[in-house]
Design a protein around this motif. Structure first.
Motif, PDB file in Angstrom:
ATOM      1  N   SER A 238     -12.334  -0.778  -5.102  1.00 21.13           N
ATOM      2  CA  SER A 238     -13.084  -1.289  -6.014  1.00 21.13           C
ATOM      3  C   SER A 238     -13.920  -2.352  -6.216  1.00 21.13           C
ATOM      4  O   SER A 238     -14.921  -2.865  -5.902  1.00 21.13           O
ATOM      5  CB  SER A 238     -13.495  -0.983  -7.866  1.00 21.13           C
ATOM      6  OG  SER A 238     -12.016  -2.046  -8.209  1.00 21.13           O
ATOM      7  N   ASP A 239     -12.990  -3.707  -5.705  1.00 26.70           N
ATOM      8  CA  ASP A 239     -13.414  -4.997  -4.783  1.00 26.70           C
ATOM      9  C   ASP A 239     -12.946  -5.968  -3.819  1.00 26.70           C
ATOM     10  O   ASP A 239     -11.654  -4.723  -3.999  1.00 26.70           O
ATOM     11  CB  ASP A 239     -14.380  -5.949  -6.284  1.00 26.70           C
ATOM     12  CG  ASP A 239     -12.865  -6.085  -6.651  1.00 26.70           C
ATOM     13  OD1 ASP A 239     -11.697  -5.876  -6.015  1.00 26.70           O
ATOM     14  OD2 ASP A 239     -12.614  -5.998  -8.274  1.00 26.70           O
ATOM     15  N   ALA A 240     -13.248  -7.240  -3.650  1.00 32.93           N
ATOM     16  CA  ALA A 240     -12.767  -7.492  -2.329  1.00 32.93           C
ATOM     17  C   ALA A 240     -11.319  -7.533  -3.031  1.00 32.93           C
ATOM     18  O   ALA A 240      -9.401  -7.450  -2.076  1.00 32.93           O
ATOM     19  CB  ALA A 240     -12.800  -8.949  -2.323  1.00 32.93           C
TER      20      ALA A 240
ATOM     21  N   GLU B 114      -9.041  -5.893  -4.561  1.00 31.97           N
ATOM     22  CA  GLU B 114      -8.368  -4.990  -5.263  1.00 31.97           C
ATOM     23  C   GLU B 114      -8.176  -4.245  -3.409  1.00 31.97           C
ATOM     24  O   GLU B 114      -6.944  -3.816  -2.822  1.00 31.97           O
ATOM     25  CB  GLU B 114      -9.350  -3.983  -5.244  1.00 31.97           C
ATOM     26  CG  GLU B 114      -8.130  -2.777  -6.332  1.00 31.97           C
ATOM     27  CD  GLU B 114      -9.000  -1.636  -7.241  1.00 31.97           C
ATOM     28  OE1 GLU B 114      -8.468  -1.650  -8.628  1.00 31.97           O
ATOM     29  OE2 GLU B 114      -9.707  -0.884  -6.438  1.00 31.97           O
ATOM     30  N   ALA B 115      -9.220  -4.461  -2.174  1.00 33.23           N
ATOM     31  CA  ALA B 115      -8.583  -4.223  -1.033  1.00 33.23           C
ATOM     32  C   ALA B 115      -7.585  -5.395  -0.386  1.00 33.23           C
ATOM     33  O   ALA B 115      -6.600  -4.438   0.201  1.00 33.23           O
ATOM     34  CB  ALA B 115     -10.001  -4.450  -0.079  1.00 33.23           C
ATOM     35  N   ALA B 116      -7.726  -6.842  -0.911  1.00 32.20           N
ATOM     36  CA  ALA B 116      -6.149  -7.686  -0.148  1.00 32.20           C
ATOM     37  C   ALA B 116      -4.834  -7.310  -1.205  1.00 32.20           C
ATOM     38  O   ALA B 116      -4.368  -6.803  -0.326  1.00 32.20           O
ATOM     39  CB  ALA B 116      -6.905  -8.934  -1.285  1.00 32.20           C
ATOM     40  N   VAL B 117      -4.605  -6.626  -1.690  1.00 36.23           N
ATOM     41  CA  VAL B 117      -4.069  -6.609  -2.715  1.00 36.23           C
ATOM     42  C   VAL B 117      -2.994  -5.297  -2.263  1.00 36.23           C
ATOM     43  O   VAL B 117      -2.521  -4.232  -1.847  1.00 36.23           O
ATOM     44  CB  VAL B 117      -3.820  -6.072  -4.146  1.00 36.23           C
ATOM     45  CG1 VAL B 117      -2.464  -4.799  -4.366  1.00 36.23           C
ATOM     46  CG2 VAL B 117      -4.175  -7.064  -4.979  1.00 36.23           C
ATOM     47  N   ALA B 118      -4.392  -4.047  -1.792  1.00 37.76           N
ATOM     48  CA  ALA B 118      -4.416  -2.058  -1.151  1.00 37.76           C
ATOM     49  C   ALA B 118      -3.689  -2.865   0.512  1.00 37.76           C
ATOM     50  O   ALA B 118      -2.727  -2.378   1.014  1.00 37.76           O
ATOM     51  CB  ALA B 118      -5.011  -2.110  -0.961  1.00 37.76           C
ATOM     52  N   ALA B 119      -4.256  -4.020   1.018  1.00 41.30           N
ATOM     53  CA  ALA B 119      -4.156  -4.131   2.698  1.00 41.30           C
ATOM     54  C   ALA B 119      -2.282  -4.918   2.062  1.00 41.30           C
ATOM     55  O   ALA B 119      -1.641  -4.346   3.402  1.00 41.30           O
ATOM     56  CB  ALA B 119      -4.592  -5.356   3.267  1.00 41.30           C
TER      57      ALA B 119
ATOM     58  N   VAL C  21      -2.003  -1.061  -8.133  1.00 40.12           N
ATOM     59  CA  VAL C  21      -2.868  -2.052  -7.943  1.00 40.12           C
ATOM     60  C   VAL C  21      -3.849  -1.704  -8.234  1.00 40.12           C
ATOM     61  O   VAL C  21      -4.249  -3.532  -8.045  1.00 40.12           O
ATOM     62  CB  VAL C  21      -3.450  -1.015  -6.204  1.00 40.12           C
ATOM     63  CG1 VAL C  21      -4.960  -1.465  -5.685  1.00 40.12           C
ATOM     64  CG2 VAL C  21      -2.454  -0.087  -4.820  1.00 40.12           C
ATOM     65  N   GLY C  22      -4.576  -1.895  -9.262  1.00 36.47           N
ATOM     66  CA  GLY C  22      -5.421  -1.731 -10.346  1.00 36.47           C
ATOM     67  C   GLY C  22      -4.555  -2.948 -10.964  1.00 36.47           C
ATOM     68  O   GLY C  22      -5.812  -4.546 -11.298  1.00 36.47           O
ATOM     69  N   ALA C  23      -3.590  -2.764 -11.746  1.00 42.61           N
ATOM     70  CA  ALA C  23      -3.063  -3.586 -12.016  1.00 42.61           C
ATOM     71  C   ALA C  23      -2.516  -4.775 -11.901  1.00 42.61           C
ATOM     72  O   ALA C  23      -3.240  -6.317 -11.920  1.00 42.61           O
ATOM     73  CB  ALA C  23      -1.564  -3.137 -12.967  1.00 42.61           C
ATOM     74  N   ILE C  24      -1.990  -4.719 -10.440  1.00 44.24           N
ATOM     75  CA  ILE C  24      -2.051  -6.230  -9.487  1.00 44.24           C
ATOM     76  C   ILE C  24      -2.949  -6.702  -9.384  1.00 44.24           C
ATOM     77  O   ILE C  24      -2.854  -8.092  -9.537  1.00 44.24           O
ATOM     78  CB  ILE C  24      -1.155  -5.968  -8.814  1.00 44.24           C
ATOM     79  CG1 ILE C  24       0.473  -5.063  -9.300  1.00 44.24           C
ATOM     80  CG2 ILE C  24      -1.054  -6.956  -7.885  1.00 44.24           C
ATOM     81  CD1 ILE C  24       1.621  -4.260  -7.903  1.00 44.24           C
ATOM     82  N   ALA C  25      -4.460  -6.085  -9.304  1.00 39.33           N
ATOM     83  CA  ALA C  25      -5.895  -6.363  -8.565  1.00 39.33           C
ATOM     84  C   ALA C  25      -6.620  -7.292 -10.245  1.00 39.33           C
ATOM     85  O   ALA C  25      -6.649  -8.550  -9.660  1.00 39.33           O
ATOM     86  CB  ALA C  25      -6.085  -5.626  -8.256  1.00 39.33           C
ATOM     87  N   ALA C  26      -6.326  -6.383 -10.871  1.00 44.31           N
ATOM     88  CA  ALA C  26      -6.182  -7.602 -12.544  1.00 44.31           C
ATOM     89  C   ALA C  26      -5.970  -9.092 -12.669  1.00 44.31           C
ATOM     90  O   ALA C  26      -6.460  -9.929 -13.092  1.00 44.31           O
ATOM     91  CB  ALA C  26      -6.399  -6.496 -13.040  1.00 44.31           C
ATOM     92  N   LEU C  27      -4.549  -9.023 -12.206  1.00 44.06           N
ATOM     93  CA  LEU C  27      -3.902 -10.096 -12.564  1.00 44.06           C
ATOM     94  C   LEU C  27      -4.643 -10.818 -11.012  1.00 44.06           C
ATOM     95  O   LEU C  27      -3.693 -12.585 -11.903  1.00 44.06           O
ATOM     96  CB  LEU C  27      -1.746  -9.897 -12.253  1.00 44.06           C
ATOM     97  CG  LEU C  27      -1.140  -8.541 -12.964  1.00 44.06           C
ATOM     98  CD1 LEU C  27      -0.055  -8.451 -12.585  1.00 44.06           C
ATOM     99  CD2 LEU C  27      -1.077  -9.335 -14.602  1.00 44.06           C
ATOM    100  N   CYS C  28      -4.910 -11.107 -10.526  1.00 38.09           N
ATOM    101  CA  CYS C  28      -4.672 -11.579  -9.551  1.00 38.09           C
ATOM    102  C   CYS C  28      -6.377 -12.272  -9.723  1.00 38.09           C
ATOM    103  O   CYS C  28      -6.636 -13.962  -9.666  1.00 38.09           O
ATOM    104  CB  CYS C  28      -5.391 -10.682  -7.932  1.00 38.09           C
ATOM    105  SG  CYS C  28      -3.963 -10.434  -7.292  1.00 38.09           S
TER     106      CYS C  28
END
Length: 584
Positions: A506-508, A510-515, A568-575
């Motif tokens: 959904s954004d940069a 989340e992309a970094a977390v997914a990578a 991924v979504g929850a970890i991105a939210a923490l970031c």
């Protein structure tokens, strides 16, 4: 002169220092007097329900003061115990209980998972009053059972190993004699009571008047918290696996003027040379011992002081025999081999276990032509010119994952019982020094990987779960009709990376977390709600995830928050939350 028994050693410490701190845990303390009274009252309840010398108690407890009190209580009745770790799947625990048939259950609230077991119960909780049982009328003899420990088995089921009082006491007395505690010593307790090495941590300091600090699960999982606990508690003695040492060293190096322990031991897995070199840099005044042993030898039978390791060494030896053990290297006919020649390592002497529960796998225990009983370890090794032992590999399919023994055959056997699966094979591949398990299945129809993971998670401990599950059309077989693991590895390589349905961030952030997810797990997430652990992650990878997220988040995201919401979504939210805090 008669050697004092373990209980007499404890009684002597209680008499000499009743108000001294015996245990510390998450801000609370327990004195010798309090621990003695608590364990004595538990023992009285067990004895009142029929527990006596020769009995077996199922002991279910988290790592903490209750586990220590529980072990002491069982010893005070003269009985033995089956340690049950609540982190192990309930199905697996129930199998252990069914096989051993304990005469009583001593469990912390919520940990008695055995509704069909017809045995009396004692609640493992603090007791303010009640009768006190000091000990059995007659101490158990050396060959009496101390505890039963389960380990991975080649037959498809975990194997119960019967450990004697002689073996446990010998391990304790060796360390006390060769590495006595200095003044102001503090010992760390971090092992589950279900592990063969746990008696040293539970009793090693306690019986010598040395306070023990029971570390929390969060501290053990998060190197930052671990290093802080070691420094704050002034811990001097640590008994760790190599991966715990690595994390602790890196974080301790960041603490200015960091406290240095006195003695650190590495066991349960191969100690990398690089870890020894890093240890010398971070803690130059501390001793690092490389220990060697296994469940069937009641923990350790060899030790090597890494201060002697040459700078250009390719391996870290496991050293010379300790605790009365005798080590030999033999060929396939059981004949001794000279120094420098590689063969199978055999162990004999007092550390040997009494044997397997039910005789399962007894062929590992053998008697030579001189009538001496040995354990054939399955390890390949050789004696160096100075007599030290060096381990070079395995003669079978056993691997070590985060310090735990894993038989690939047990994973395969469990998968074959899964709905729809017709056959299964597994192999291990290296990844930054940590084995990565790949499991393959055959089936008449397409099977759900997620369903298979759920099936395994319900039956196997997390360290045995495959990082990748792959359905294949067939399993390659060798000329003898058995699984050809090298061929299976080639087959999976030809299939290529795991296929996913695709994930659009959904954004940069989340992309970094997914990578990072794909880098650690070898495949991208399927969607924002996929669970890190269901995708093949484990606690060590979660630690790496937390450490590497600092670049994306602008600061370190606490590991406990990732573990609480591992998607991924929850970890991105923490970031994102950490990014806002960093800018504020």
């Amino acid at each position: 002169m008669t050697t004092p028994t373990l209980l007499k050693r404890f009684a002597a410490q209680v008499a000499a220092r009743p108000e001294a701190v015996a245990l510390r845990h998450t801000g609370t303390t327990l004195t010798y007097r309090e621990l003695d009274e608590w364990s004595g009252r538990l023992a009285a309840q067990l004895a009142a329900k029929g527990t006596r010398p020769g009995s077996l108690v199922a002991l279910a407890a988290q790592r903490g003061p209750a586990a220590v009190a529980g072990v002491l209580a069982v010893l005070k009745t003269g009985a033995a115990y089956l340690g049950l770790d609540p982190a192990i799947p309930v199905r697996r625990q129930r199998r252990m209980v069914e096989e051993t048939g304990p005469g009583a259950v001593l469990a912390e609230p919520g940990l008695d998972q055995f509704p069909t077991l017809d045995a009396p119960r004692v609640r493992l909780a603090p007791l303010a009053d009640g009768p006190v049982h000091d000990g059995p009328e007659q101490e158990p003899d050396d060959d009496a059972l101390f505890h039963i420990v389960y380990t991975s088995g080649t037959t498809g089921n975990p194997k119960g190993v019967r450990i004697s009082h002689r073996s446990v006491r010998g391990r304790l007395e060796w360390m006390w004699a060769d590495h006595p505690f200095p003044e102001n010593a503090v010992l760390a307790v971090q092992k589950s009571l279900a592990l063969v090495a746990s008696p040293w941590e539970l009793l090693g300091g306690l019986l010598q008047g040395v306070p023990s600090v029971v570390l929390s699960t969060e501290e053990l999982l998060d190197p930052v918290l671990f290093a802080a606990a070691v420094a704050e508690e002034r811990i001097t003695h640590l008994y760790l696996t190599p991966h715990l040492i690595d994390g602790l060293l890196e974080e301790s190096a960041r603490l200015p003027g960091s406290h240095q322990p006195v003695l650190v031991t590495s066991g349960a897995d191969s100690l990398p040379v690089r870890t020894v070199h890093r240890f010398r840099e971070v803690w130059p005044d501390a001793t690092l011992l490389n220990l060697y042993g296994m469940t069937e030898t009641a923990s350790n039978v060899a030790a090597y002081d890494t201060a002697a390791l040459p700078a250009d060494a390719g391996r870290v030896p496991v050293g010379h025999a300790v605790a009365g053990a005798s080590l030999s290297v033999r060929d396939r006919h059981g004949r001794r081999l000279p120094p420098g020649v590689t063969g199978e390592v055999w162990v004999s002497g007092p550390p040997l276990a009494l044997g397997y529960l039910g005789g399962d796998g007894e062929d590992r225990f053998t008697v030579d032509d001189r009538g001496v009983r040995h354990y054939r370890t399955g390890d390949r090794g050789r004696h160096l010119p100075d007599g030290a032992l060096e381990i070079t590999g395995r003669a079978d399919n056993q691997i070590k994952v985060r310090g735990y023994r894993v038989e690939l055959e047990e994973i395969e056997s469990t998968l074959r019982k899964a709905p729809g699966v017709t056959d299964a094979g597994a192999y291990a591949e290296g990844e930054d020094g940590e084995p990565r398990i790949v499991a393959c299945v055959t089936a008449e129809e397409e099977v759900s990987t997620a369903a298979l993971r759920g099936y395994l998670r319900d039956r196997l401990p997390d360290y045995m779960l495959p990082a990748r599950l792959q359905q294949v059309p067939r399993l390659p077989l060798g000329p003898n009709g058995k699984l050809h693991r090298a061929g299976l590895r080639t087959l999976v390589a030809d299939i290529g990376p795991e296929r996913t349905a695709g994930f659009t961030p959904s954004d940069a952030t989340e992309a970094a977390v997914a990578a990072l997810w794909e880098e650690l797990l070898g495949a991208p997430p399927t969607d924002a709600d996929q669970n890190f652990f269901d995708a093949g992650g484990h606690s060590l990878l979660a630690v790496r995830f937390a450490n590497r997220l600092a670049k994306t988040a602008g600061r370190r995201v606490p590991l406990r928050r990732i573990l609480a919401a591992p998607t991924v979504g929850a970890i991105a939210a923490l970031c994102r939350e950490a990014q806002k805090e960093a800018r504020a």
